[in-house]
Scaffold this motif. Structure first.
Motif, PDB file in Angstrom:
ATOM      1  N   ARG A 111       3.282 -96.598  27.738  1.00  0.00           N
ATOM      2  CA  ARG A 111       2.192 -95.599  27.748  1.00  0.00           C
ATOM      3  C   ARG A 111       1.183 -95.909  28.855  1.00  0.00           C
ATOM      4  N   ARG A 112       0.810 -97.161  28.956  1.00  0.00           N
ATOM      5  CA  ARG A 112      -0.162 -97.541  29.993  1.00  0.00           C
ATOM      6  C   ARG A 112       0.454 -97.411  31.380  1.00  0.00           C
ATOM      7  N   ARG A 113       1.743 -97.695  31.500  1.00  0.00           N
ATOM      8  CA  ARG A 113       2.429 -97.552  32.788  1.00  0.00           C
ATOM      9  C   ARG A 113       2.413 -96.092  33.235  1.00  0.00           C
ATOM     10  N   ARG A 114       2.657 -95.169  32.300  1.00  0.00           N
ATOM     11  CA  ARG A 114       2.608 -93.736  32.627  1.00  0.00           C
ATOM     12  C   ARG A 114       1.197 -93.357  33.068  1.00  0.00           C
ATOM     13  N   ASN A 115       0.199 -93.829  32.328  1.00  0.00           N
ATOM     14  CA  ASN A 115      -1.189 -93.532  32.700  1.00  0.00           C
ATOM     15  C   ASN A 115      -1.538 -94.122  34.063  1.00  0.00           C
ATOM     16  N   ALA A 116      -1.077 -95.327  34.342  1.00  0.00           N
ATOM     17  CA  ALA A 116      -1.346 -95.965  35.631  1.00  0.00           C
ATOM     18  C   ALA A 116      -0.675 -95.189  36.767  1.00  0.00           C
TER      19      ALA A 116
END
Length: 167
Positions: A111-116
């Motif tokens: 999830r954080r990778r997608r946001n990043a």
């Protein structure tokens, strides 16, 4: 269209022979430049980029992008008008950035990778628009953009490595 003809050194009739309207000329240039940007982005974020230092990949992206932008007549105008960084390119770019981030920042959850990836995409787009506004300082504006993204990726690495628990 008169300015296009003048810069190309041809008659206005010759321009209209190939481009029936200003919209057709803009659409053709936009498609051409988007294709060049997409091919360049795919090359920079190829599988080899997964094992290279993030700063090197970011530097290659911005130096190559500067070359593209400087060699594409009308790039600044098309970028300022919002033609070059529109829909269609974003999803492919996001997928490549996610894959690259997975290799660069392995501790980043999905999830954080997608946001990043979306954040990098948005920052890059904004920074490139800013660079387009500064006709005399393109290289300087792109250097600033590179610095911002290197710092962001470095911060992600630092955050994920500080959250890892030993063994």
């Amino acid at each position: 269209m008169e300015e296009v003809a003048r810069r190309a050194g041809v008659s206005i009739g010759a321009v209209y022979r190939f481009f029936p309207s200003k919209s057709a000329l803009i659409a053709t240039l936009t498609d051409l430049y988007r294709g060049q940007h997409e091919a360049f982005g795919a090359k920079v974020h190829d599988p080899a980029s997964l094992t290279r230092p993030a700063a090197d990949v970011i530097k290659d992206y911005f130096s190559g992008f500067a070359s593209l932008a400087q060699n594409q007549p009308g790039w600044q105008g098309l970028t300022r008008a919002g033609y070059l960084f529109g829909s269609g390119v974003a999803s492919q770019w996001t997928v490549r950035l996610e894959r690259w981030l997975a290799a660069q920042v392995p501790g980043l959850d999905v999830r954080r990778r997608r946001n990043a990836a979306i954040t990098i995409q948005a920052l890059t787009g904004w920074l490139l628009l800013h660079a387009a506004e500064d006709a005399d300082g393109l290289d300087g504006a792109l250097q600033e953009a590179q610095t911002v993204l290197e710092g962001y990726v470095g911060q992600l690495v630092q955050q994920t490595s500080s959250h890892r628990r030993p063994g």
